[in-house]
Design a protein around this motif. Structure first.
Motif, short mmCIF file in Angstrom:
data_model
loop_
_atom_site.label_atom_id
_atom_site.label_comp_id
_atom_site.label_asym_id
_atom_site.label_seq_id
_atom_site.Cartn_x
_atom_site.Cartn_y
_atom_site.Cartn_z
N CYS A 102 40.57 23.10 38.86
CA CYS A 102 39.82 23.29 40.14
C CYS A 102 38.40 23.45 39.91
O CYS A 102 37.73 23.48 40.80
N GLY A 103 38.10 22.97 38.73
CA GLY A 103 36.42 22.89 38.62
C GLY A 103 35.83 24.27 37.93
O GLY A 103 34.52 24.27 37.72
N PHE A 104 36.61 25.23 37.75
CA PHE A 104 35.86 26.52 37.16
C PHE A 104 35.56 26.34 35.58
O PHE A 104 36.31 25.67 34.95
N TYR A 105 34.68 26.88 35.44
CA TYR A 105 34.15 26.81 33.91
C TYR A 105 35.14 27.28 32.99
O TYR A 105 35.37 26.93 31.90
N ASP A 106 35.72 28.54 33.15
CA ASP A 106 36.71 29.04 32.44
C ASP A 106 37.49 30.24 33.31
O ASP A 106 37.12 30.45 34.38
N GLN A 107 38.38 30.79 32.56
CA GLN A 107 39.40 31.71 33.17
C GLN A 107 38.49 32.93 33.62
O GLN A 107 38.70 33.11 34.78
N ALA A 108 37.46 33.39 33.15
CA ALA A 108 36.74 34.53 33.42
C ALA A 108 35.90 34.22 34.75
O ALA A 108 35.97 34.81 35.85
N HIS A 109 35.37 32.82 34.69
CA HIS A 109 34.57 32.63 36.01
C HIS A 109 35.36 32.26 37.22
O HIS A 109 35.04 32.78 38.28
N PHE A 110 36.85 31.79 36.98
CA PHE A 110 37.62 31.49 37.97
C PHE A 110 38.24 32.83 38.52
O PHE A 110 37.99 33.36 39.74
N SER A 111 38.47 33.77 37.80
CA SER A 111 38.92 35.21 38.02
C SER A 111 37.81 35.82 38.91
O SER A 111 38.09 36.35 39.95
N ARG A 112 36.68 35.76 38.40
CA ARG A 112 35.58 36.61 38.89
C ARG A 112 35.11 35.91 40.23
O ARG A 112 35.47 36.71 41.57
N LEU A 113 35.21 34.68 40.71
CA LEU A 113 34.82 34.04 41.80
C LEU A 113 36.12 34.34 42.99
O LEU A 113 36.06 34.50 43.88
N PHE A 114 37.29 34.07 42.26
CA PHE A 114 38.73 34.36 43.23
C PHE A 114 38.98 35.73 43.63
O PHE A 114 38.95 36.09 44.84
N THR A 115 38.30 36.75 42.82
CA THR A 115 38.36 38.16 43.08
C THR A 115 37.29 38.65 44.25
O THR A 115 37.82 39.34 45.03
N ARG A 116 36.35 37.95 44.02
CA ARG A 116 35.27 38.28 44.99
C ARG A 116 35.49 37.69 46.25
O ARG A 116 35.29 38.22 47.45
N ALA A 117 36.29 36.48 46.35
CA ALA A 117 36.65 36.00 47.76
C ALA A 117 37.78 36.49 48.40
O ALA A 117 37.88 36.63 49.50
N GLU A 118 38.78 36.91 47.64
CA GLU A 118 40.05 37.43 47.86
C GLU A 118 40.31 38.72 47.84
O GLU A 118 41.14 39.32 48.54
N GLY A 119 39.42 39.48 47.05
CA GLY A 119 39.45 40.85 46.90
C GLY A 119 40.66 41.40 46.13
O GLY A 119 40.99 42.47 45.81
N VAL A 120 41.19 40.55 45.59
CA VAL A 120 42.28 40.81 44.05
C VAL A 120 42.31 39.66 43.27
O VAL A 120 41.99 38.55 43.67
N ASN A 121 42.65 39.99 42.17
CA ASN A 121 42.56 38.90 41.07
C ASN A 121 43.55 37.75 41.24
O ASN A 121 44.72 38.17 41.79
N PRO A 122 43.43 36.79 40.49
CA PRO A 122 44.53 35.67 40.76
C PRO A 122 45.91 35.97 40.45
O PRO A 122 47.01 35.72 41.22
N MET A 123 46.09 36.88 39.45
CA MET A 123 47.55 37.13 39.08
C MET A 123 48.02 38.05 39.87
O MET A 123 49.22 37.99 40.30
N SER A 124 47.36 39.14 40.56
CA SER A 124 47.87 40.01 41.54
C SER A 124 48.13 39.19 42.91
O SER A 124 49.10 39.42 43.40
N TRP A 125 47.10 38.13 43.05
CA TRP A 125 47.41 37.42 44.20
C TRP A 125 48.79 36.72 44.16
O TRP A 125 49.42 36.39 44.99
N ARG A 126 48.97 35.97 42.94
CA ARG A 126 50.24 35.15 42.75
C ARG A 126 51.38 36.18 42.80
O ARG A 126 52.52 35.59 43.53
N LEU A 127 51.22 37.49 42.30
CA LEU A 127 52.59 38.28 42.46
C LEU A 127 52.81 38.68 43.74
O LEU A 127 54.03 38.84 44.25
N ILE A 128 51.70 38.76 44.47
CA ILE A 128 51.97 39.40 46.14
C ILE A 128 52.70 38.07 46.86
O ILE A 128 53.44 38.49 47.62
N GLY A 129 52.16 37.01 46.47
CA GLY A 129 52.94 35.65 47.20
C GLY A 129 54.11 35.66 46.77
O GLY A 129 55.08 34.88 47.44
N GLU A 130 54.88 36.14 45.68
CA GLU A 130 56.16 35.98 45.56
C GLU A 130 57.09 36.82 46.39
O GLU A 130 56.84 37.72 46.89
#
Length: 130
Positions: A102-130
């Motif tokens: 998706c064009g993020f520099y690395d895992q940390a960059h992705f996680s930081r921006l995702f958490t800022r936008a969604e209020g939860v980190n990507p792993m938690s967001w994935r678990l919530i969605g299951e």
């Protein structure tokens, strides 16, 4: 008392009609958005978008913000996050792989921006969605 000059050609809070706002013509907005989507993973310079729309870089950037309510970089980031959420929901790809695709520099960059936008980190967001 000093008066403040207000540029009424564009209200930055809301997207507005390009015909009266100084925003992009509809065809230019569609072209720019499609080019941004086509280069989601690697990005594309604003100068290239402006050139494709036959506008100067500064005029394009201002008009894009008038039309969409955000800068080209912010719009691209929003699209990257939307694509990441789609991949998290619909694939078994690792979060590292999703971030890179998706064009993020690395895992940390992705996680930081995702958490800022969604209020939860990507792993938690994935678990919530299951």
């Amino acid at each position: 008392m000093a008066s403040l000059h207000h540029d009424s050609t564009c209200e930055h809070e809301q997207p507005v009609d390009a015909g009266t706002s100084g925003g992009l013509a509809p065809w230019r907005e569609r072209l720019a958005k499609q080019m941004l989507l086509d280069h989601l993973a690697e990005g594309i310079p604003v100068a290239r978008l402006a050139e494709a729309c036959a506008l100067s870089r500064s005029h394009f950037a201002r008009a894009f913000k008038c039309s969409t309510g955000m800068t080209p970089q912010d719009w691209l980031r929003q699209q990257r996050l939307a694509r990441a959420k789609e991949l998290i929901r619909t694939s078994d790809l690792s979060l590292t792989r999703i971030g890179l695709e998706c064009g993020f520099y690395d895992q940390a960059h992705f996680s930081r921006l995702f958490t800022r936008a969604e209020g939860v980190n990507p792993m938690s967001w994935r678990l919530i969605g299951e």
